[in-house]
Structures are given as structure tokens and as C-alpha cells.
Design a protein around this motif. Structure first.
Motif, PDB file in Angstrom:
ATOM      1  N   GLY A 276      -8.608  -4.944 -78.319  1.00  0.00           N
ATOM      2  CA  GLY A 276      -9.813  -4.931 -77.257  1.00  0.00           C
ATOM      3  C   GLY A 276      -9.584  -4.495 -76.195  1.00  0.00           C
ATOM      4  N   LEU A 277     -10.588  -5.150 -75.121  1.00  0.00           N
ATOM      5  CA  LEU A 277     -11.142  -4.660 -73.971  1.00  0.00           C
ATOM      6  C   LEU A 277     -10.240  -5.691 -72.836  1.00  0.00           C
ATOM      7  CD1 LEU A 277     -14.925  -4.065 -74.442  1.00  0.00           C
ATOM      8  CD2 LEU A 277     -12.885  -2.605 -75.032  1.00  0.00           C
ATOM      9  N   ALA A 278     -10.024  -5.035 -71.797  1.00  0.00           N
ATOM     10  CA  ALA A 278      -9.424  -6.144 -70.713  1.00  0.00           C
ATOM     11  C   ALA A 278      -9.468  -5.488 -69.281  1.00  0.00           C
ATOM     12  CB  ALA A 278      -7.883  -6.251 -70.989  1.00  0.00           C
ATOM     13  N   ASP A 279      -9.689  -6.381 -68.255  1.00  0.00           N
ATOM     14  CA  ASP A 279      -9.948  -5.864 -66.786  1.00  0.00           C
ATOM     15  C   ASP A 279      -8.294  -5.900 -66.359  1.00  0.00           C
ATOM     16  OD1 ASP A 279     -10.894  -5.287 -64.349  1.00  0.00           O
ATOM     17  OD2 ASP A 279     -12.542  -6.816 -64.819  1.00  0.00           O
ATOM     18  N   THR A 280      -8.416  -5.362 -65.019  1.00  0.00           N
ATOM     19  CA  THR A 280      -7.090  -5.453 -64.294  1.00  0.00           C
ATOM     20  C   THR A 280      -6.441  -6.742 -63.937  1.00  0.00           C
ATOM     21  OG1 THR A 280      -8.612  -5.165 -62.145  1.00  0.00           O
ATOM     22  CG2 THR A 280      -7.783  -3.042 -63.217  1.00  0.00           C
ATOM     23  N   ASP A 281      -7.312  -7.739 -63.844  1.00  0.00           N
ATOM     24  CA  ASP A 281      -6.890  -9.088 -63.703  1.00  0.00           C
ATOM     25  C   ASP A 281      -6.625  -9.872 -65.152  1.00  0.00           C
ATOM     26  OD1 ASP A 281      -9.345  -9.658 -64.505  1.00  0.00           O
ATOM     27  OD2 ASP A 281      -9.798 -10.911 -63.008  1.00  0.00           O
ATOM     28  N   ASP A 282      -6.425  -9.129 -66.162  1.00  0.00           N
ATOM     29  CA  ASP A 282      -5.971  -9.604 -67.466  1.00  0.00           C
ATOM     30  C   ASP A 282      -4.712  -9.016 -68.074  1.00  0.00           C
ATOM     31  OD1 ASP A 282      -8.201 -11.326 -67.622  1.00  0.00           O
ATOM     32  OD2 ASP A 282      -9.619  -9.749 -68.517  1.00  0.00           O
ATOM     33  N   PRO A 283      -3.504  -9.262 -67.377  1.00  0.00           N
ATOM     34  CA  PRO A 283      -2.344  -8.733 -67.903  1.00  0.00           C
ATOM     35  C   PRO A 283      -1.726  -8.978 -68.931  1.00  0.00           C
ATOM     36  CG  PRO A 283      -1.823 -10.335 -66.012  1.00  0.00           C
ATOM     37  CD  PRO A 283      -3.418 -10.311 -66.073  1.00  0.00           C
ATOM     38  N   ALA A 284      -2.375 -10.205 -69.508  1.00  0.00           N
ATOM     39  CA  ALA A 284      -1.641 -10.795 -70.699  1.00  0.00           C
ATOM     40  C   ALA A 284      -1.889  -9.750 -71.825  1.00  0.00           C
ATOM     41  CB  ALA A 284      -2.265 -12.188 -71.317  1.00  0.00           C
ATOM     42  N   LEU A 285      -2.967  -8.981 -71.933  1.00  0.00           N
ATOM     43  CA  LEU A 285      -3.443  -7.994 -73.164  1.00  0.00           C
ATOM     44  C   LEU A 285      -2.325  -6.919 -73.257  1.00  0.00           C
ATOM     45  CD1 LEU A 285      -6.125  -9.711 -72.681  1.00  0.00           C
ATOM     46  CD2 LEU A 285      -7.019  -8.092 -74.490  1.00  0.00           C
ATOM     47  N   PHE A 286      -2.311  -6.263 -71.881  1.00  0.00           N
ATOM     48  CA  PHE A 286      -1.197  -5.151 -71.769  1.00  0.00           C
ATOM     49  C   PHE A 286      -0.024  -5.648 -71.871  1.00  0.00           C
ATOM     50  CE2 PHE A 286      -5.167  -4.536 -69.105  1.00  0.00           C
ATOM     51  CZ  PHE A 286      -5.622  -3.282 -69.524  1.00  0.00           C
ATOM     52  N   VAL A 287       0.460  -6.902 -71.614  1.00  0.00           N
ATOM     53  CA  VAL A 287       1.981  -7.104 -71.999  1.00  0.00           C
ATOM     54  C   VAL A 287       1.962  -7.362 -73.489  1.00  0.00           C
ATOM     55  CG1 VAL A 287       3.426  -9.073 -71.736  1.00  0.00           C
ATOM     56  CG2 VAL A 287       2.286  -8.292 -69.778  1.00  0.00           C
ATOM     57  N   GLY A 288       1.004  -7.861 -74.195  1.00  0.00           N
ATOM     58  CA  GLY A 288       0.969  -7.968 -75.394  1.00  0.00           C
ATOM     59  C   GLY A 288       1.064  -6.783 -76.092  1.00  0.00           C
ATOM     60  N   GLU A 289       0.488  -5.471 -75.606  1.00  0.00           N
ATOM     61  CA  GLU A 289       0.417  -4.258 -76.127  1.00  0.00           C
ATOM     62  C   GLU A 289       1.867  -3.688 -75.775  1.00  0.00           C
ATOM     63  OE1 GLU A 289      -2.386  -0.232 -75.777  1.00  0.00           O
ATOM     64  OE2 GLU A 289      -1.815  -1.170 -73.953  1.00  0.00           O
ATOM     65  N   ALA A 290       2.558  -3.907 -74.773  1.00  0.00           N
ATOM     66  CA  ALA A 290       3.698  -3.334 -74.418  1.00  0.00           C
ATOM     67  C   ALA A 290       4.746  -3.900 -75.264  1.00  0.00           C
ATOM     68  CB  ALA A 290       4.091  -3.732 -73.031  1.00  0.00           C
ATOM     69  N   GLU A 291       4.850  -5.296 -75.612  1.00  0.00           N
ATOM     70  CA  GLU A 291       5.548  -5.894 -76.572  1.00  0.00           C
ATOM     71  C   GLU A 291       5.305  -5.632 -78.083  1.00  0.00           C
ATOM     72  OE1 GLU A 291       7.426  -9.594 -73.774  1.00  0.00           O
ATOM     73  OE2 GLU A 291       5.951  -9.945 -75.600  1.00  0.00           O
ATOM     74  N   GLY A 292       4.056  -5.104 -78.463  1.00  0.00           N
ATOM     75  CA  GLY A 292       3.913  -4.494 -79.837  1.00  0.00           C
ATOM     76  C   GLY A 292       3.174  -5.587 -80.456  1.00  0.00           C
ATOM     77  N   ARG A 293       2.390  -6.557 -79.876  1.00  0.00           N
ATOM     78  CA  ARG A 293       1.583  -7.490 -80.661  1.00  0.00           C
ATOM     79  C   ARG A 293       0.117  -7.550 -80.410  1.00  0.00           C
ATOM     80  NH1 ARG A 293       4.478 -12.990 -78.639  1.00  0.00           N
ATOM     81  NH2 ARG A 293       4.967 -11.638 -76.890  1.00  0.00           N
ATOM     82  N   ILE A 294       0.012  -6.344 -79.930  1.00  0.00           N
ATOM     83  CA  ILE A 294      -1.370  -5.954 -79.722  1.00  0.00           C
ATOM     84  C   ILE A 294      -1.647  -4.485 -79.884  1.00  0.00           C
ATOM     85  CG2 ILE A 294      -3.476  -5.825 -78.099  1.00  0.00           C
ATOM     86  CD1 ILE A 294      -2.761  -8.419 -76.881  1.00  0.00           C
TER      87      ILE A 294
END
Length: 275
Positions: A227-245
């Protein structure tokens, strides 16, 4: 479809990337709350690793292009348009793969006033490609936390995209359950939708596409999500870094909805889908 050069220029001119409206103060606050495991910014994700604020900031600098300087505490922040373009291509490639397999897809947004049109166009394209666009649990009542406390909402779908509405009121020409679409970070809607599909015997989505809690909530449950995420939505990027997104596209998620149309055309064309 715009050329890459024209699309890059559009990202900068519209504020989708480049200097964005989300302030440095708002970003650092979100990173601090994420490090403290505040559920308001976890969006349904339970991080596996340790994510102190400095690690969150470093990740957001890498994935979005915000300043990685922890001493910079104020003023504007930025998204690197090259990162947005690269993520849009990866997003389109994953969507195209799902389309070729005619996979069932679930679309949902917590930003209905800005991103509904983006997701709706993709839902139409996937449906035209023969993919089941799932719409489970329509009308289910969901208690969601708001700034005014716990309030009843309803799960609804518009053009194949899930959203939540404020609980409608009878009288004055308003039908029950037809309240205004609401901004939401909660993972509860996607959990409710997935539970309804499981209880009915499926099919479960092979892919969830959305933002906020829709992406994190699905990824946390082991469903492929992007999905899409703004700079104040770190959860999505952490999920991507951890392989779950699978893919997260960094962009300002609060510009006028019309500004996302060139991005939609780019994604649809690259994915081989009709508009």
C-alpha cells in the motif's frame, strides 16, 4: 501515461513527493511513539525486532528520503521522488502478477477522502482482469476509537473499496448505516473482513491493497499486503523491512484526490490493466 520525467515533475509539483506537508515535528513524534509501541501508530503491526527511535528514523530516511539527522527537529521534511517512483513500479508489478493469476483481492482505505479514487481505479482494473474483488462483512458495526472516545462505525464498500462510515442516524432523510466516510488508522476493519471470509469458507485474499491499518493488519496476519504510506506512518515501512508487507509506496497521503490520477494511470499501464 506520463513519461517518467513528467510523472516525477508531477510528484514534485503536487506535493506528493519532494517537500511535503507532513512536518518534521509530526514525523519525529510518530517515530518516538512507534519506538514506545504506542498502538495508535503501530496500526496493527507487532514488530518482531527492536525499533528504537533512531532505528526508525534511519529506516524512514532509507525508504522515504526524510532527513536522517536526529538533531534536525523542526521545519519541513521531504520524500525522495525517486523512491516513490521505484516503489510505484514494484507496486504495479505485484498487482500485475496478481491479475495474471486472477487472484482474489481485498481493497481498503483509512483515507477515503483522499485515496478512495486511487484504490477504486485499481479495483476496477483488477475486476476487469477477472480477479474476484472481495467485499466481506458489509454493514458490520465496528466500535472504533476516535478523538471523542469509542464511537460506532459501519464497514462499507464503495466501488469495491472498503472503508468505515460513522454510524448513520435515522431521521432528516438519513438512512441507518450511511454516515460519512471516516479517516481511520485502525486494523479492526481488515481483521473483521478477513474473519468474515474465513467463517464463510473463503476465498481469502491473495493480496490486500490499501493503507494504514488495512495493510499492517493484513500483514500481521500473514496475508500478502501492500500500500501507500506517508512519512509519519512508520509501521508500514517497518512491516516491509521485516518481510510482512510486500511493497510500500512513500508519498504524501493527504493531497487533493485528483493529484493521484497520474499515479493510477502509471500503475495500471505497467500492470497491464485497463483503466
Amino acid at each position: 501515461m506520463l513519461t517518467i520525467q513528467a510523472l516525477r515533475a508531477h510528484l514534485l509539483a503536487s506535493g506528493i513527493a519532494g517537500a511535503v506537508a507532513t512536518s518534521r515535528e509530526a514525523n519525529l513524534r510518530s517515530y518516538r511513539l512507534f519506538a514506545a509501541r504506542d498502538p495508535r501508530v503501530l496500526l496493527g503491526l507487532d514488530p518482531r525486532g527492536e525499533w528504537p527511535q533512531r532505528a526508525v528514523l534511519a529506516l524512514m530516511a532509507e525508504r522515504c528520503g526524510v532527513s536522517g539527522d536526529p538533531a534536525r527537529c523542526g521545519g519541513p521534511d521531504a520524500i525522495d521522488p525517486e523512491r516513490t517512483l521505484a516503489a510505484l513500479d514494484a507496486f504495479a508489478d505485484r498487482l500485475g502478477q496478481a491479475a495474471r493469476l486472477r487472484s482474489p483481492v481485498l481493497f481498503g482505505t483509512g483515507h477515503p477522502h483522499r485515496l478512495l479514487g486511487f484504490h477504486a481505479a485499481l479495483a476496477r482494473g483488477m475486476a476487469a482482469a477477472g480477479c474476484p474483488v472481495l467485499t466481506p462483512a458489509r454493514g458490520v458495526v465496528l466500535p472504533l476509537m476516535t478523538r471523542f472516545g469509542l464511537r460506532a462505525h459501519h464497514l462499507d464498500y464503495v466501488a469495491g473499496v472498503a472503508l468505515v462510515r460513522e454510524a448513520g442516524q435515522t431521521g432528516a432523510g438519513r438512512a441507518p448505516g450511511r454516515g460519512q466516510p471516516a479517516h481511520s488508522h485502525s486494523p479492526r476493519p481488515v481483521r473483521t473482513a478477513l474473519a468474515a471470509l474465513a467463517e464463510a469458507g473463503g476465498p481469502l485474499p491473495a493480496l490486500v491493497v490499501g493503507d494504514h491499518g488495512w495493510v499492517c493488519g493484513a500483514g500481521q496476519l500473514g496475508i500478502d499486503a501492500m500500500g501507500l504510506a506517508d512519512t509519519d506512518d512508520p509501521a508500514l515501512f517497518v512491516g516491509e523491512a521485516e518481510g510482512r508487507i510486500s511493497v510500500v509506496v512513500p508519498l504524501d497521503d493527504a493531497v487533493h484526490s485528483d493529484h493521484y490520477r497520474p499515479l493510477v494511470r502509471h500503475v495500471l499501464t505497467r500492470a497491464g490493466l485497463s483503466g
